[in-house]
Design a protein around this motif. Structure first.
Motif, PDB file in Angstrom:
ATOM      1  N   PRO A 163       0.683  -1.147  -0.027  1.00  0.00           N
ATOM      2  CA  PRO A 163      -0.090  -0.102  -0.106  1.00  0.00           C
ATOM      3  C   PRO A 163       0.883   1.391  -0.084  1.00  0.00           C
ATOM      4  O   PRO A 163       0.333   2.139  -0.441  1.00  0.00           O
ATOM      5  N   GLY A 164       2.077   1.240   0.469  1.00  0.00           N
ATOM      6  CA  GLY A 164       2.998   2.405   0.381  1.00  0.00           C
ATOM      7  C   GLY A 164       3.417   2.959  -0.932  1.00  0.00           C
ATOM      8  O   GLY A 164       4.135   3.818  -0.969  1.00  0.00           O
ATOM      9  N   PHE A 165       3.210   1.994  -1.722  1.00  0.00           N
ATOM     10  CA  PHE A 165       3.898   2.177  -3.351  1.00  0.00           C
ATOM     11  C   PHE A 165       2.780   2.850  -4.177  1.00  0.00           C
ATOM     12  O   PHE A 165       1.459   2.758  -4.083  1.00  0.00           O
ATOM     13  N   LYS A 166       3.024   3.560  -5.055  1.00  0.00           N
ATOM     14  CA  LYS A 166       2.290   4.173  -6.227  1.00  0.00           C
ATOM     15  C   LYS A 166       2.569   3.635  -7.598  1.00  0.00           C
ATOM     16  O   LYS A 166       3.844   3.543  -7.907  1.00  0.00           O
ATOM     17  N   LYS A 167       1.739   3.715  -8.420  1.00  0.00           N
ATOM     18  CA  LYS A 167       1.936   3.379  -9.990  1.00  0.00           C
ATOM     19  C   LYS A 167       2.851   4.616 -10.315  1.00  0.00           C
ATOM     20  O   LYS A 167       2.659   5.833  -9.778  1.00  0.00           O
ATOM     21  N   ILE A 168       3.493   4.609 -11.319  1.00  0.00           N
ATOM     22  CA  ILE A 168       4.335   5.593 -11.965  1.00  0.00           C
ATOM     23  C   ILE A 168       3.587   6.615 -12.458  1.00  0.00           C
ATOM     24  O   ILE A 168       2.387   6.305 -13.076  1.00  0.00           O
ATOM     25  N   GLY A 169       3.958   8.108 -12.531  1.00  0.00           N
ATOM     26  CA  GLY A 169       2.842   8.999 -12.709  1.00  0.00           C
ATOM     27  C   GLY A 169       2.829   9.205 -14.364  1.00  0.00           C
ATOM     28  O   GLY A 169       4.095   8.903 -15.025  1.00  0.00           O
ATOM     29  N   ASN A 170       1.773   9.450 -14.932  1.00  0.00           N
ATOM     30  CA  ASN A 170       1.681   9.601 -16.287  1.00  0.00           C
ATOM     31  C   ASN A 170       1.522   8.061 -16.885  1.00  0.00           C
ATOM     32  O   ASN A 170       1.719   7.859 -18.097  1.00  0.00           O
ATOM     33  N   ALA A 171       1.266   7.066 -16.010  1.00  0.00           N
ATOM     34  CA  ALA A 171       1.203   5.686 -16.681  1.00  0.00           C
ATOM     35  C   ALA A 171       0.305   5.402 -17.959  1.00  0.00           C
ATOM     36  O   ALA A 171       0.597   4.732 -18.887  1.00  0.00           O
ATOM     37  N   GLU A 172      -0.769   6.168 -17.793  1.00  0.00           N
ATOM     38  CA  GLU A 172      -1.881   5.646 -18.566  1.00  0.00           C
ATOM     39  C   GLU A 172      -1.629   6.356 -19.943  1.00  0.00           C
ATOM     40  O   GLU A 172      -1.572   5.689 -21.097  1.00  0.00           O
ATOM     41  N   ALA A 173      -1.185   7.215 -20.039  1.00  0.00           N
ATOM     42  CA  ALA A 173      -0.475   8.113 -21.531  1.00  0.00           C
ATOM     43  C   ALA A 173       0.707   7.227 -22.057  1.00  0.00           C
ATOM     44  O   ALA A 173       0.433   6.978 -23.148  1.00  0.00           O
ATOM     45  N   MET A 174       1.226   6.795 -21.168  1.00  0.00           N
ATOM     46  CA  MET A 174       2.672   5.935 -21.600  1.00  0.00           C
ATOM     47  C   MET A 174       2.009   4.501 -22.082  1.00  0.00           C
ATOM     48  O   MET A 174       2.507   4.126 -23.271  1.00  0.00           O
ATOM     49  N   LEU A 175       1.318   3.773 -21.278  1.00  0.00           N
ATOM     50  CA  LEU A 175       0.797   2.669 -21.612  1.00  0.00           C
ATOM     51  C   LEU A 175      -0.114   2.835 -23.139  1.00  0.00           C
ATOM     52  O   LEU A 175      -0.054   1.859 -23.840  1.00  0.00           O
ATOM     53  N   ARG A 176      -0.846   4.117 -23.375  1.00  0.00           N
ATOM     54  CA  ARG A 176      -1.503   3.988 -24.655  1.00  0.00           C
ATOM     55  C   ARG A 176      -0.291   4.178 -25.470  1.00  0.00           C
ATOM     56  O   ARG A 176      -0.846   3.349 -27.011  1.00  0.00           O
ATOM     57  N   VAL A 177       0.616   4.804 -25.655  1.00  0.00           N
ATOM     58  CA  VAL A 177       1.626   4.851 -26.434  1.00  0.00           C
ATOM     59  C   VAL A 177       2.391   3.591 -26.699  1.00  0.00           C
ATOM     60  O   VAL A 177       2.651   3.024 -27.917  1.00  0.00           O
ATOM     61  N   LEU A 178       2.387   2.839 -25.616  1.00  0.00           N
ATOM     62  CA  LEU A 178       3.329   1.578 -25.890  1.00  0.00           C
ATOM     63  C   LEU A 178       2.212   0.479 -26.437  1.00  0.00           C
ATOM     64  O   LEU A 178       2.756  -0.349 -27.099  1.00  0.00           O
ATOM     65  N   ALA A 179       1.014   0.527 -26.335  1.00  0.00           N
ATOM     66  CA  ALA A 179       0.246  -0.324 -27.000  1.00  0.00           C
ATOM     67  C   ALA A 179      -0.103   0.016 -28.500  1.00  0.00           C
ATOM     68  O   ALA A 179      -0.013  -0.748 -29.155  1.00  0.00           O
ATOM     69  N   ALA A 180       0.008   1.519 -28.486  1.00  0.00           N
ATOM     70  CA  ALA A 180      -0.059   1.518 -30.119  1.00  0.00           C
ATOM     71  C   ALA A 180       1.007   1.170 -31.013  1.00  0.00           C
ATOM     72  O   ALA A 180       1.139   0.739 -32.068  1.00  0.00           O
ATOM     73  N   ARG A 181       2.282   1.557 -30.283  1.00  0.00           N
ATOM     74  CA  ARG A 181       3.616   1.055 -31.013  1.00  0.00           C
ATOM     75  C   ARG A 181       4.125  -0.491 -30.636  1.00  0.00           C
ATOM     76  O   ARG A 181       5.310  -0.708 -30.835  1.00  0.00           O
ATOM     77  N   ARG A 182       3.034  -1.158 -30.246  1.00  0.00           N
ATOM     78  CA  ARG A 182       3.298  -2.749 -30.250  1.00  0.00           C
ATOM     79  C   ARG A 182       4.395  -2.812 -29.386  1.00  0.00           C
ATOM     80  O   ARG A 182       5.301  -3.875 -29.680  1.00  0.00           O
ATOM     81  N   VAL A 183       4.598  -2.012 -28.386  1.00  0.00           N
ATOM     82  CA  VAL A 183       5.869  -2.495 -27.290  1.00  0.00           C
ATOM     83  C   VAL A 183       5.426  -3.684 -26.337  1.00  0.00           C
ATOM     84  O   VAL A 183       4.177  -3.685 -25.992  1.00  0.00           O
ATOM     85  N   HIS A 184       6.096  -4.766 -26.308  1.00  0.00           N
ATOM     86  CA  HIS A 184       5.782  -5.842 -25.620  1.00  0.00           C
ATOM     87  C   HIS A 184       5.988  -5.926 -24.003  1.00  0.00           C
ATOM     88  O   HIS A 184       5.071  -6.334 -23.561  1.00  0.00           O
ATOM     89  N   ALA A 185       6.923  -5.052 -23.535  1.00  0.00           N
ATOM     90  CA  ALA A 185       7.095  -5.150 -22.182  1.00  0.00           C
ATOM     91  C   ALA A 185       7.601  -3.786 -21.560  1.00  0.00           C
ATOM     92  O   ALA A 185       8.174  -2.984 -22.146  1.00  0.00           O
TER      93      ALA A 185
END
Ligand SMILES: [Fe+2]
Ligand SMILES: [Fe+2]
Length: 287
Positions: A163-185
């Motif tokens: 619970p003391g940890f947070k997801k990286i900031g701006n995660a969703e914007a980056m994930l959308r780009v990673l999905a669009a560019r077919r980044v695997h990991a």
């Protein structure tokens, strides 16, 4: 093609016997490239950075690296605010790469460590819009390679038991780009815990999965009830195989390889079509 992924050594609290065992085990795994996802030091001291620089020189080359939140000076507040990455740049940047590309893989590191944060918790990481655009450009030009991965210190997924940890900031914007560019990991550290999770996003009616590979601390005594570990990724005809190397009593034992990212044979024309799709067509959903 073989990648060794290690993280969170934290010189200052590192167990030097484990460091020695880790160096030996990484060499024995014969990687083509080593990826180190930050937290080389505990408090950003010069002596800790010197130890980290010595370690990097002893690892198989090349080494890709990015800082973690512990790689900024903790006790010199002026330097932390005025020149937060001066020590990292001096000791580690000259002998590491921030990106790597050959016919098989395209790997990009981005620095998610921040000198301050509105939450007043400096440990949480963040990606800027400019970094999201940089990833977009890099991976758009790497559509012809077999395996694409982003390396950042902070995680895109945090288990409920932390619970003391947070997801990286701006995660969703980056994930959308990673999905669009077919980044695997995405290869990350910070949690000091091993895990493989994934996020699925829909890009123009096409389901894309971004795999989130977390590696534990390679040699720190800050183990948070987890053993030390590093990972080896093998990219072959079928996909990406993960072999965990688990530290136990100053030696590392390799686990059974498991296929974590199936890769399809490249389809002619497919990457080009994906590149033309506008980002606005992408919708996300939490798995
Ligand atoms: Fe760490
Ligand atoms: Fe960290």
């Amino acid at each position: 093609m073989r990648i060794a992924h290690l993280s969170d050594i934290h010189f200052g609290t590192a167990d030097h016997d484990v460091v020695e065992a880790m160096v030996e085990a990484v060499h024995a795994s014969k990687p083509d490239v080593v990826v180190a996802s930050g937290d080389f030091t505990m408090a950003g001291r010069r002596s800790e950075f010197r130890d980290a620089a010595t370690l990097i020189a002893r690892l198989p080359q090349p080494v890709l690296a990015t800082p973690g939140n512990h790689d900024l000076p903790v006790y010199n507040i002026l330097e932390r605010f005025v020149r937060p990455f001066a020590r990292y740049r001096r000791y580690l940047a000259p002998q590491t790469l921030d990106r790597f590309r050959n016919a098989d893989v395209a790997l990009l590191t981005l620095n998610s460590a921040r000198r301050w944060d509105l939450s007043l918790n400096w440990s949480h990481g963040r990606l800027s819009d400019e970094q999201v655009e940089r990833a977009d450009r890099f991976f758009a030009s790497a559509q012809d390679v077999r395996f694409r991965a982003l390396i950042v210190h902070h995680p895109f997924y945090v288990p409920e038991e932390l619970p003391g940890f947070k997801k990286i900031g701006n995660a969703e914007a980056m994930l959308r780009v990673l999905a669009a560019r077919r980044v695997h990991a995405v290869l990350s550290g910070h949690l000091h815990q091993q895990s493989v999770t994934s996020r699925s996003l829909t890009v123009a009616e096409d389901e894309r999965t971004v795999h989130l590979l977390q590696v534990a601390s390679a040699a720190s005594t800050r183990r948070r009830n987890q053993p030390n570990a590093f990972n080896v990724l093998d990219i072959d005809r079928d996909g990406v195989w993960l072999t965990e190397h688990i530290g136990d009593d100053d030696r590392f034992t390799s686990m059974e390889p498991r296929l974590v990212i199936p890769l399809q044979a490249p389809t002619p024309g497919q990457p080009g079509r994906a590149r033309e799709r506008p980002i606005e067509e992408i919708t996300g959903s939490e798995l």
